[in-house]
Design an enzyme around this catalytic site. Structure first.
Site, mmCIF file in Angstrom:
data_model
loop_
_atom_site.group_PDB
_atom_site.id
_atom_site.type_symbol
_atom_site.label_atom_id
_atom_site.label_comp_id
_atom_site.label_asym_id
_atom_site.label_seq_id
_atom_site.Cartn_x
_atom_site.Cartn_y
_atom_site.Cartn_z
ATOM 1 N NE ARG A 154 -0.324 4.093 13.376
ATOM 2 C CZ ARG A 154 0.562 3.090 13.422
ATOM 3 N NH1 ARG A 154 1.804 3.291 13.843
ATOM 4 N NH2 ARG A 154 0.212 1.895 13.020
ATOM 5 C CG ASP A 195 -3.405 3.692 13.068
ATOM 6 O OD1 ASP A 195 -3.421 4.021 14.258
ATOM 7 O OD2 ASP A 195 -3.003 2.584 12.679
ATOM 8 C CG ASP A 204 -2.112 -0.965 0.994
ATOM 9 O OD1 ASP A 204 -2.609 -1.052 -0.145
ATOM 10 O OD2 ASP A 204 -2.505 -1.626 1.962
ATOM 11 C CB SER A 214 -5.599 -6.131 9.237
ATOM 12 O OG SER A 214 -5.036 -4.875 9.486
#
Lengths: 400, 400, 400, 400
Positions: free
Chosen positions: B97, B126, B16, B177
């Protein structure tokens, strides 16, 4: 005239409360002492206790099996509240006190007593719970707490009792102070007073040591309706039975021990060991089911309600207007808390491994990353714009 | 002109974020893409990632080992806050993050970029954490999130990448995931999307199945100063090393798994599996040490602070004035949180079995029921009179 | 096919909502528009509004007098909650929106509409309140907000309307944006957008300037039962009438103005001027009566409930499970809130000068310093010992 | 041996604290009594008080002007906290007690005293504030409170004093119990004990009756930095002077009266009248400035902090670790609270009519409905989708 005329005394059958009978009469001029022993599932035979009170000088000796009410009217509300004092203790003893106070007040009213007595000392939480519960239910009753005032050591207490025909305890007294009922045991004192010392295995009774637990996991399913457990492995189960079975099953897998430093209401810290298998499993399962059936804002706000609920119950305010208002909040939230939770018992662990509900707010079509995704991804950008705007403005201001 | 001129892209080496490179240039008219890959202890080799970015069209490919800062500046604050989102999740991903956002902003400033890009989709937490952290640190930078807009399926994304020389993934993609770093793993999707299904053993990596754990317990001691873990079994241990060792030791005993239904900021519930051995043990130990060293009122009030702290960190507000104010509260409370906690690892259980501190507020002379008792028992009556007075007055009023 | 087939439109009779009628049909392909105008005491004639909708192209034009429900089902709950958003704004507009949404949904269901439309723009709070209330009451209804999307300036909107026979406004438009109903007025924009500027006298309508108020005070007495105002100066008074009379009486003395910087839900601050005489007086009186009839712990805990209640009502969550749970808490507390409050109106001041209640928890015999004092002074020492013990232990620890 | 050897006594010059001197020596065997009178701006001459203590038998008579510290170290923190106990009382008396305790402890340490004495009775809040503050500052000092134990009526107290040469009060004693200092007056007892009775005008001293106030408004401007008032009408003004001037100016316009039913810490309700012009104006202005300079989430969270701060200060916990942690939160928020507030004084009303700040978070370009609007209206739809999603899902679930 004495401190009271006719007294209803909370009676356990032990030395302390037995000694209270002659003490109240001899020292405080009470004319008549009626004892009341409550069966809360502590496992004592009630008939010998009943007789012992009479031998110790009680004019009446009452016994009451209140296990059903204990679970339905006290424990279940605590489960709905996910009540854990200081995030750990499921309040087994604290929940019993208001119920005992209630039947004491009822007996006092029935027998025309002008006072209630209990055997608590001046340092624990229980005196507060008794005194305030009694005042809340009938503020006109006097409250007598001989052991809070008499200043006798254990040896002196036994000696005092012997003068009035109260036999000294047969077996060597435990080094621990223990309270037990259907919801669990609390263990204090002895070596446990040193918070650095690991509790010896001997303090435990309801829970097996992990080394002795089964080598295969056991799966159980608990069904809830309105936040109350109603089925066990699919079978409708009466409240008391459900607690008893869960205590046995979870305890068998070593589940339900707590070792904590706790803040008592009377301003000191104490080290407490608890065993409470059923309550811990039920609260954990209930909270998990709530995560499926309550909205985020209710869940988050209810956390604060739960903290306060736990504190005021611990602090003896069961029959208080704040408790009533918190209850109203909680009951409203429980209307949708319906469903089943699957728990795996294994080696001291109670692990939730599945949950389902007709009222589930979990939406697979919204949660999925698969093709059936129905979430509006474009909305995120707008949401973040608005959600982050205060931070952005603040940043522009302080960084310019 | 394109959406931005020069972009710093958060880069993982996966398909991605690799596809983002040509996409930003081809579709959105970006002239130059600089990638930045952060080492947060996820266990990837950084050099191949660095090279892959260049092959995928990046003009610069930066890598940064930020593990020290991750633990010291992010994880340790969360431990002091006993931060568990919805009472369970220790925020492993959420803590990473804001740190990544910080180094992205620093790189953008260093390289004169006018935008930052990331590969998040429109449904997760996120994207919010990145967007708001970036806005907080530099509100003048644009934020680009191609994957939130491009609407390509995984197959289409791979096909798009192949056009620009980005190889399709070699190994069959995981049904899950997964996000991983030093603090833990989070696992989603696949069969886990059904909250009724027990997670298959294959989803776990950091923690052993209980059946495979040692048959003997292991005792460890964690030393804290100002609420921060500084020693392991008496040995001063560097932050990253301490986390790594604890992950290994606790994971070896099957400790650190979480299975929960979680409320995401974007309004939906999701089912999440986490592994976070070290963080769970450290928070549990830290909280226990606080029970010894903080007063009751601080402990109780801090619970609310902790809930809010967990929520705003989860919700992306790390760099916000509310976070800063909560931090100030927490730091003040931690000044006295010094001492050692003894933990027993055994069969999935991390049990605190002892704790001691030079700042202990536990007073044996006040807590004891033994002869050395210094508590003023007579005070209890006065206390209860005052404490119960509102209830008594209220009861007199409503029952008369 | 258009965005919807049959739409119920919230209709005010103004240009914007009138233009919505042809716009929905012409631009968005709606086949039929039914308008609904609600009488919330804003003082408009309903019949001309009803006719105007028909002339503007509505197939049905409904009007509904909902003043009774507005006061009884919305305002009174807010009074019981002492609801003041950010400690100041009594939510006049915010309380109206869920009621309007309710009758819109009822009309949609009655007439078989598949959508509801309103004229809100994209920056205010009202769009949120409408959209979420409608979704809560009937999540299957579409929601259309033409003015949020059409991007026309006021001039363009008028021009668009003229094409469809909607007359341009006769009188010069006010420089202010005003919302009015029985509970009050809110005034925005124009010079008020500068927070440094004192609001010109012209913005006020319900309240006299202090210079013009009577030179003699006026005393009124408000009687409450279960937290709801039921008498005015001893006379049982119907809800709507009570609000109207109090608006008039308090406004006559210059009472009820608010000038504040407010945090909107959509992330921005705005400067708001409000007039809300009756609500401000009633909340003040109600809170004072609570100080006489609620225990300290309920009063203090309810403050937090009130803050959250005010925020979620402001934020459009009237029909939410959290609101329902907060309501349950509040209703429980109100059972004892009975009594009378005496208020003095004078020169912009509403001063509580007396209060009495059959449920008063104020005990003269305990409060007095006179000879009839019944308080147990000796109890204080014991209370302070226990209350101060944590501080004392902490002090001993940190100072040694 | 007596209860203590050398005592520092909090001394006011009144009959009660004068009688304490011989009482401590005669009845409790104290060898030496040192008095300490603090000037907190109560308006008494200190020299006569100093001399009276010596005549009454004190071995040393200390006086201390602590007005500067009172304002800077106690009042200003309360302003930053917007501290209003039960949303009304600005804590004038409660803030003085910890300061007096501090100088008492310092004197005790300097003079080698082993105890501190004060003249509080057993029913008020002040005894708690003194006792706990002293324990917090020096837990080794004994605390003596003769008036809490002596059980003498006022007449008996005067008679006791006369035996030791303490003159009986010249002027007829006030029917009210009054405490006064720079921050305000508190007035109790007499007819005020009936909550239904309007306070007679004679109880007020710092504030004019509205009928006697100027017929023209007066505008003032208060400048703040870091949440602390630093200028008055543009002129930098020293803390004590600023309070004095504001007391005078606001009092002249009849501003600063409070009439409330208050929950005392010792479990009873009391009726209190306060005058506190400067503090009320400063808190109101400060809060308004915060509405301009703090983000919404900080403002809303700080409300809870403020409630708790007010309660613990009222309850005597000034020197407690919880207070310290709340202070840390508050101080962090105040870093940006800079700016000027314009207040209009008129007929009992202090109305904020303007505010401006270099740190303003109010953004005209975002707030405006005019042409310069920069708000992203399209974002609203996405925001509402996400914000309303839990309600929508919940509604779909419960209505299906």
């Amino acid at each position: 005239m004495g401190r009271a005329k006719k007294v209803v005394l909370a009676y356990s059958g032990g030395v302390d409360t037995s000694v209270c009978i002659p003490y109240l009469k001899q020292e405080w001029g009470v004319e008549e002492v009626i004892t009341l022993a409550a069966d809360l599932g502590q496992g004592d035979e009630l008939e010998p206790i009943r007789e012992k009170a009479l031998k110790s000088g009680a004019s009446e000796s009452l016994v009451a099996d209140v296990k059903d009410s204990f679970v339905e009217d006290y424990a279940f509300g605590a489960i709905q509240a996910n009540a854990l004092y200081e995030n750990r203790y499921p309040l087994g003893t604290a929940l019993a006190r208001p119920l005992i106070a209630k039947i004491l007040v009822e007996a006092a009213q029935k027998y025309g007593a002008d006072a209630i007595a209990h055997g608590c000392t001046g340092k624990g939480n229980d005196q507060v719970r008794f005194d305030i519960s009694i005042a809340a239910l009938n503020p006109n009753l006097k409250i007598l707490a001989p052991a809070r005032e008499w200043g006798m050591s254990r040896e002196e207490t036994i000696a005092y009792g012997e003068k009035f025909g109260i036999p000294s305890p047969v077996k060597k007294s435990s080094p621990y102070s223990i309270d037990k009922n259907l919801l669990g045991r609390s263990i204090e004192t002895g070596v446990l007073e040193d918070p650095a010392v690991e509790p010896p295995e001997e303090v435990y009774e309801m829970t097996k040591a992990i080394a002795n637990t089964p080598n295969e996991p056991e799966y159980i399913e608990i069904g809830f309706n309105k936040g109350i457990p109603i089925t066990l492995n699919g079978t409708p189960t009466k409240p008391v039975e459900l607690i008893e079975q869960l205590n046995q099953m979870a305890g068998n897998h070593g589940i339900g021990r707590i070792d904590m430093i706790e803040n008592r209401l009377v301003g000191i810290k104490s080290r407490e060991i608890y065993e409470s298998p059923a309550m811990l499993v039920l609260i954990q399962a209930h909270r998990d089911l709530e995560s499926l059936t309550l909205t985020a804002d209710v869940t988050h706000y209810k956390r604060g309600i739960e903290e306060t609920y736990s504190q005021i119950v611990y602090n003896g305010l069961w029959y208080s207007p704040l408790k009533a208002a918190l209850d109203a909040f909680i009951q409203k939230t429980q209307e949708q808390v319906l469903g089943t939770v699957r728990v795996k018992f294994f080696k001291g662990n109670a692990t939730i491994v599945g949950r389902w509900s007709d009222n589930s707010l979990y939406s697979p079509d919204l949660a999925t990353y698969g093709a059936e995704d129905q979430f509006d991804h474009k909305a995120a950008e707008g949401f973040i714009y608005v959600w982050g705007l205060p931070t952005r403005i603040w940043s522009q201001q302080i960084r310019s």
